[in-house]
Design a protein around this motif. Structure first.
Motif, PDB file in Angstrom:
ATOM      1  N   PRO A  43       0.794  -1.232   0.000  1.00 12.67           N
ATOM      2  CA  PRO A  43       0.000   0.000   0.000  1.00 12.67           C
ATOM      3  C   PRO A  43       0.824   1.278   0.000  1.00 12.67           C
ATOM      4  CG  PRO A  43      -0.868  -1.582   1.581  1.00 12.67           C
ATOM      5  CD  PRO A  43       0.444  -2.120   1.118  1.00 12.67           C
ATOM      6  N   THR A  44       2.053   1.227   0.479  1.00 12.73           N
ATOM      7  CA  THR A  44       2.867   2.442   0.565  1.00 12.73           C
ATOM      8  C   THR A  44       3.860   2.564  -0.579  1.00 12.73           C
ATOM      9  OG1 THR A  44       4.482   1.294   1.973  1.00 12.73           O
ATOM     10  CG2 THR A  44       2.666   2.476   3.076  1.00 12.73           C
ATOM     11  N   SER A  45       3.732   1.752  -1.605  1.00 14.52           N
ATOM     12  CA  SER A  45       4.673   1.796  -2.725  1.00 14.52           C
ATOM     13  C   SER A  45       4.631   3.155  -3.425  1.00 14.52           C
ATOM     14  CB  SER A  45       4.355   0.688  -3.728  1.00 14.52           C
ATOM     15  OG  SER A  45       5.168   0.824  -4.879  1.00 14.52           O
ATOM     16  N   ARG A  46       5.793   3.659  -3.769  1.00 14.52           N
ATOM     17  CA  ARG A  46       5.876   4.940  -4.474  1.00 14.52           C
ATOM     18  C   ARG A  46       5.305   4.832  -5.884  1.00 14.52           C
ATOM     19  NH1 ARG A  46      11.825   7.335  -3.944  1.00 14.52           N
ATOM     20  NH2 ARG A  46      10.751   9.023  -5.057  1.00 14.52           N
ATOM     21  N   LEU A  47       5.223   3.626  -6.415  1.00 14.34           N
ATOM     22  CA  LEU A  47       4.703   3.431  -7.767  1.00 14.34           C
ATOM     23  C   LEU A  47       3.184   3.565  -7.836  1.00 14.34           C
ATOM     24  CD1 LEU A  47       6.888   0.425  -8.937  1.00 14.34           C
ATOM     25  CD2 LEU A  47       7.190   2.859  -9.454  1.00 14.34           C
ATOM     26  N   THR A  48       2.543   3.699  -6.678  1.00 16.19           N
ATOM     27  CA  THR A  48       1.090   3.869  -6.662  1.00 16.19           C
ATOM     28  C   THR A  48       0.669   5.219  -6.084  1.00 16.19           C
ATOM     29  OG1 THR A  48       0.839   2.868  -4.458  1.00 16.19           O
ATOM     30  CG2 THR A  48       0.806   1.382  -6.362  1.00 16.19           C
ATOM     31  N   GLY A  49       1.619   6.041  -5.705  1.00 14.05           N
ATOM     32  CA  GLY A  49       1.310   7.310  -5.068  1.00 14.05           C
ATOM     33  C   GLY A  49       0.974   8.410  -6.051  1.00 14.05           C
TER      34      GLY A  49
END
Length: 449
Positions: A80-86
């Protein structure tokens, strides 16, 4: 966000819930998937060849964006904290989507057109470029009524330039050099990108909160900015318009920039931005009037009006001095339906249907349009907008009513109200609430972070 009453509060809460689902990725997925479907249908069914060509390329771009968002959603479930989804990743996908669904088909059509294809641009591209040539050679972008009457009947429509004089500036590159990158659409895209970039920078420099700023509040504001940019770029009605015609997009982008400056409490700059838009096209003039009223609530009406009114007038003066009849024929008589030929705009909105289906239909439609204008004017006089958000909402709903009631209109004009209404949440400033919210509450409207 702006909320009206408890019922409106619930509906807007549902919208916010949808917009925030999966940190915005859920709505991103819907946007790109629906857009891919629209582009594919356009490629197969459109009767306009530039539109078909756009759809063939854009459908692939939207599909790639859709698959990318699906991958982001799957990754988010695992991390949930991946930079690829921010949010930065969402900005990247938006930029790539705009490049593949707008800039790529725009460049392809411009190159094909420079190579001799005659089905790679809508008529407004040719009109703007001819206006640039006339401006360079004769000092005015307009043909006079006698010159238009002398054209063959099938060419008289193309003799009109139903824009403000500033629009001819986008045609000057083609007047100087005949190559693909002097296509007016290329410069429409450049102007649009610059205006939106400055608007985003202005909003990001605007404090997201007063007092103790929070990361969550700043994030919500930045997410709203992204959604507003998506509405002005990758939304199919905007992407298609810019790739095939494009004259409306720099006007829209400058209006959004003006509202961003209003949110940043820069009334002078807001006036200059909307004044530049007004020097291009009449659609910006209602936005300018509402912004002036907003400025009056801050004792800055004059600062807004200097640019909002001064720049369009300054653009009109040279054309007026060179050929007053030509200016009147193109800017007044033709848009009002009194030119030698009539506008081909025939989208089936209520105003058009009334004008063509009822006895004295044009008078009825015109009366309804005037009535809507009077209602908005009364609203502005009694309850002037005190926030940039309220200003954007009035502009958006007002233009939506005008487009619906105009006897001659185009489906593509909907890009204005859609983008303005989507832009509104990005303009919210909690600092407006102490005084502005109380005043707006008296008109049935209050603000909520």
């Amino acid at each position: 966000m702006i909320v009206d009453d408890p019922t409106a509060h619930r509906s807007r809460w549902h919208w916010r819930t949808l917009d925030n689902a999966a940190d915005g990725l859920a709505l991103d997925l819907g946007l790109y998937a629906v857009s891919a479907t629209f582009a594919a249908i356009t490629a197969v069914t459109s009767t306009l060849l530039p539109h078909r060509a756009w759809g063939a390329v854009a459908a692939v771009g939207y599909l790639l964006a859709t698959l990318t968002v699906i991958a982001q959603l799957l990754l988010r479930r695992r991390s949930p904290t991946s930079r690829l989804t921010g949010l930065p990743a969402r900005w990247t996908v938006t930029g790539l989507a705009w490049a593949t669904t707008t800039l790529l088909p725009l460049a392809w059509q411009s190159i094909d057109r420079a190579g001799g294809r005659t089905d790679r641009a809508q008529e407004e591209v040719l009109v703007v470029e001819q206006a640039g040539t006339r401006l360079l050679e004769h000092g005015t972008p307009y043909l006079g009524p006698d010159a238009i009457a002398a054209l063959p009947p099938g060419e008289q429509l193309m003799g009109y330039t139903p824009y403000q004089p500033g629009m001819a500036m986008f045609g000057l590159p083609r007047a100087l050099l005949d190559t693909w990158w002097t296509d007016s659409r290329v410069w429409f895209a450049v102007g649009t990108a610059l205006a939106l970039a400055v608007a985003v920078a202005a909003l990001r420099r605007t404090p997201a909160t007063t007092g103790q700023a929070t990361i969550a509040t700043t994030r919500r504001r930045d997410a709203a900015v992204l959604r507003g940019v998506q509405a002005a770029t990758v939304l199919p009605i905007c992407a298609l318009t810019l790739a095939t015609g494009g004259d409306d997009l720099p006007v829209l982008a400058l209006c959004l920039l003006a509202l961003a400056f209003a949110a940043a409490e820069r009334p002078g700059r807001a006036g200059l931005a909307v004044g530049l838009a007004g020097a291009l096209k009449l659609f910006a003039w209602p936005v300018a009037l509402v912004l002036i009223v907003w400025g009056l609530t801050r004792r800055s009406g004059t600062r807004v009006a200097v640019g909002a009114i001064g720049l369009p007038i300054a653009a009109l003066v040279p054309a007026l001095l060179v050929d007053r009849d030509a200016l009147t024929e193109n800017v007044l008589r033709f848009p009002l339906g009194h030119g030698l030929v009539t506008s081909p705009a025939q989208s089936p909105f209520p105003g058009y249907l009334i004008a063509n289906a009822l006895p004295a239909g044009r008078l009825i439609a015109a009366g309804l349009l005037v009535a809507a204008g009077v209602a908005i004017a009364v609203r502005l006089a009694r309850r002037p907008p005190r926030t940039a958000v309220a200003t954007a909402l009035i502009c958006g709903y007002g233009l939506l009513a005008a487009i619906a009631l105009m006897p001659s209109t185009r489906f593509g004009y909907l890009l204005y109200p859609l983008a303005l209404l989507t832009w509104a949440p990005a303009l919210h400033r909690p600092g407006d609430t102490p005084t502005a919210a109380i005043a707006d509450k008296r008109s049935g409207r209050t603000t909520s972070a």
